[in-house]
Design an enzyme around this catalytic site. Structure first.
Site, PDB file in Angstrom:
ATOM      1  N   GLU A   1      19.232  -7.486   3.109  1.00 47.69           N
ATOM      2  CA  GLU A   1      19.324  -8.767   3.822  1.00 47.69           C
ATOM      3  C   GLU A   1      19.631  -9.857   2.816  1.00 47.69           C
ATOM      4  O   GLU A   1      18.951  -9.958   1.784  1.00 47.69           O
ATOM      5  CB  GLU A   1      18.017  -9.129   4.533  1.00 47.69           C
ATOM      6  CG  GLU A   1      17.767  -8.391   5.799  1.00 47.69           C
ATOM      7  CD  GLU A   1      16.571  -8.932   6.559  1.00 47.69           C
ATOM      8  OE1 GLU A   1      16.353 -10.155   6.568  1.00 47.69           O
ATOM      9  OE2 GLU A   1      15.841  -8.099   7.133  1.00 47.69           O
TER      10      GLU A   1
ATOM     11  N   GLU B   1      10.142  -5.639   5.338  1.00 48.41           N
ATOM     12  CA  GLU B   1       9.327  -6.661   4.657  1.00 48.41           C
ATOM     13  C   GLU B   1       7.836  -6.375   4.817  1.00 48.41           C
ATOM     14  O   GLU B   1       7.084  -7.191   5.360  1.00 48.41           O
ATOM     15  CB  GLU B   1       9.699  -8.055   5.179  1.00 48.41           C
ATOM     16  CG  GLU B   1      11.167  -8.396   4.908  1.00 48.41           C
ATOM     17  CD  GLU B   1      11.589  -9.793   5.331  1.00 48.41           C
ATOM     18  OE1 GLU B   1      10.970 -10.334   6.270  1.00 48.41           O
ATOM     19  OE2 GLU B   1      12.543 -10.340   4.749  1.00 48.41           O
TER      20      GLU B   1
HETATM   21  C1  BG6 Z   1      13.930 -11.726   7.363  1.00 44.61           C
HETATM   22  C2  BG6 Z   1      13.775 -10.832   8.567  1.00 44.61           C
HETATM   23  O1  BG6 Z   1      12.687 -12.155   6.994  1.00 44.61           O
HETATM   24  O2  BG6 Z   1      14.660 -12.888   7.511  1.00 44.61           O
HETATM   25  C3  BG6 Z   1      14.839 -10.989   9.629  1.00 44.61           C
HETATM   26  O3  BG6 Z   1      13.673  -9.487   8.182  1.00 44.61           O
HETATM   27  C4  BG6 Z   1      15.123 -12.470   9.801  1.00 44.61           C
HETATM   28  O4  BG6 Z   1      14.381 -10.363  10.794  1.00 44.61           O
HETATM   29  C5  BG6 Z   1      15.667 -13.019   8.498  1.00 44.61           C
HETATM   30  O5  BG6 Z   1      15.952 -12.781  10.874  1.00 44.61           O
HETATM   31  C6  BG6 Z   1      16.052 -14.487   8.563  1.00 44.61           C
HETATM   32  O6  BG6 Z   1      15.003 -15.232   9.048  1.00 44.61           O
HETATM   33  P1  BG6 Z   1      15.163 -16.249  10.267  1.00 44.61           P
HETATM   34  O7  BG6 Z   1      13.808 -16.723  10.527  1.00 44.61           O
HETATM   35  O8  BG6 Z   1      16.091 -17.290   9.781  1.00 44.61           O
HETATM   36  O9  BG6 Z   1      15.734 -15.453  11.380  1.00 44.61           O
END
Ligand code: BG6
Length: 485
Positions: free
Chosen positions: A386, A193
């Site tokens: 993701e 990101e």
């Molecule tokens: C993304 C990141 O932004 O979102 C991850 O790359 C992160 O590292 C994921 O865990 C989900 O976000 P969060 O804050 O719910 O863990």
């Protein structure tokens, strides 16, 4: 006319994703140095979407954290103890049938301070073992070179990525990793990101805002250095591992206008264009013209050194990977409008969409739109690295975890991926986020669970760390076996 793909390609990389700093724990074991993630506190009772506060760092916090050995206050230090349990976890992932695991390598395991000239052998040996375990289970390793952590030493001594010197240290890390794993790792991702440095300068760039007179300039200096470092990584990767593929990684922040008022439409257009700025540089190999105007208006100057432009131009990425959790809504005048949170930022509430327990708007069709937008802009292979649902899970009396809500979320997104493939989008794979429960990036909570594998640990670190499969585990196993159909 070329034929449109009807199904998921046979070699589609169905998988899962994790990041070193959210799973490994063992923060001070085997020579590991202290990283930015190791000083992230768990802020109890803080509103779930309050990213600014979750990511805030002040001098006292840094001082306390550097002197402390507590893992309670800094949950990423304990993670889910993947460092010691990776073998069993990977075996479970093997049972799940995933074809790929996206994980990151902690810089501080390899170069504990970041500026050493020799790597820490114990750190490399750990990733040797992990990669071998994956290969043994027929799981393709997909390695992120930088995922929200860097050595605190580089932050304190050099000012994090705001310093050009850090590029050289990162280059050393990349060469070390490419050389070491050249036979075993064929998929690489540079910065997780990369766009998020403008929202979270510390976790993404090791930039501590109050240490700079002009923070915005420091952030764009940091971003430029990451672009350069990413291009250098591409260059070395191609030279050292000619049959590898290396990609960039973007937070997809697909934004809709609040109304059809052209002012709102333009506000949304700008947000989307700003999101593409980061891929434009890494895919097309140059700063786009529209960003120049933005920089001029803000008085930001990108300090291009000799050779930078050629470096960016000659070392573009092979694929575009991105995260997608939710879409956003914006307006030219958001005064009085209800807001919601979302991945790494918030926005205006979309009345047509349900929200997760953390207030993130669930929008599977948005994924199809994001895929189509990215593909029509670049015609490069896309990789969703993701996507997933953070939710509270309940362990029933018989030990089962019935996470139908997660299955529903994933199914709806996978259906839209399929639609996008029918639209002609070239999609390489899908590594859903948090294949195993882990510590949340934004809040360092444990109970915001994304996994298909449950980990017995609560927000305060209580629990046996025992792993249990959830209902979604067998559901995803079937999805993979049937190649998405
Ligand atoms: C993304 C990141 O932004 O979102 C991850 O790359 C992160 O590292 C994921 O865990 C989900 O976000 P969060 O804050 O719910 O863990």
């Amino acid at each position: 006319m070329s034929e449109v793909m009807r199904n998921f390609p046979n070699e589609f990389l169905w998988g899962g994703a994790i990041a070193a700093n959210q799973v490994e724990g063992a923060w001070n074991i085997d020579g590991k140095g202290i990283s930015t993630a190791d000083i992230a506190t768990y802020k109890k009772n803080l509103s779930k979407g309050d990213y600014a506060k979750h990511n805030a760092v002040d001098e006292q916090q840094i001082k306390d954290a550097m002197a402390s050995v507590s893992t309670d206050e800094y949950p990423k230090r304990r993670g889910i103890d993947f460092y010691h349990r990776y073998k069993d976890d990977v075996a479970l992932m093997g049972q799940l049938g995933i074809k790929a695991l996206r994980f990151s390598i902690a810089w501080t395991r390899i170069y504990p301070h970041g500026d050493e000239t020799q790597p820490n052998e114990a750190g490399l040996a750990y990733y040797d073992r992990l990669i071998d375990a994956l290969i043994e289970q027929n799981i393709t390793p997909v390695v992120t070179l930088s995922h929200y952590e860097m050595p605190m030493h580089l932050v304190n001594k050099y000012g994090g990525w705001s310093s050009r010197q850090v590029v050289g240290f990162f280059e050393r890390l990349c060469v070390t990793l490419f050389e070491r794993y050249k036979e075993k790792v064929k998929y690489w991702i540079t910065f997780n990101e990369i766009d998020s440095i403008v929202r979270h300068p510390f976790s993404s760039g090791g930039i501590i805002p109050h240490r700079f007179e002009n923070v915005e300039q420091a952030v764009y200096d940091g971003l430029h250095h990451q672009f350069i470092a990413s291009a250098i990584a591409v260059k070395h990767c191609k030279e050292i591992i000619p049959d590898a593929q290396i990609g960039c990684m973007l937070t997809s922040l697909l934004t809709y206008p609040h109304t059809c008022n052209p002012d709102d439409v333009f506000a949304a257009h700008w947000n989307n264009q700003f999101n593409y700025f980061f891929t434009d540089v890494q895919v097309r190999g140059a700063y786009p013209k529209y960003i120049q105007r933005y920089f001029n208006d803000k008085g930001i100057e990108i300090k291009l050194e000799e050779g930078d432009e050629a470096l960016l131009y000659n070392n573009t990425v092979d694929f575009i990977s991105f995260s997608y959790y939710n879409s956003f809504v914006t307006s030219a005048d958001s005064e009085g409008l209800e807001t919601v949170s979302g991945n790494t930022m918030g926005g205006i509430k979309n009345p047509y969409l349900p929200v997760s327990e953390w207030g993130w708007q669930i929008d599977p069709l948005g994924l199809r739109i994001a895929l189509n937008n990215l593909y029509s802009r670049y015609q490069k292979p896309l990789f969703i690295v993701e996507n997933g649902l953070g939710a509270y899970d309940k362990v029933e009396d018989d030990g089962s975890i019935i996470d139908d809500y997660r299955i529903q979320y994933l199914r709806a997104h996978i259906e839209q991926m399929h639609e996008a493939i029918l639209d002609g989008v070239e999609l390489m794979g899908y590594t859903l986020w948090g294949i195993i429960d882990l510590i949340s990036y934004s809040s360092s909570e444990m109970e915001k669970r994304y996994g298909l594998i449950y980990v017995d640990q609560d927000n305060d670190g209580n629990g046996t760390l025992e792993r249990k499969v959830k209902k979604s585990f067998s559901w995803y196993k079937n999805v993979i076996e049937d190649n998405g159909l």
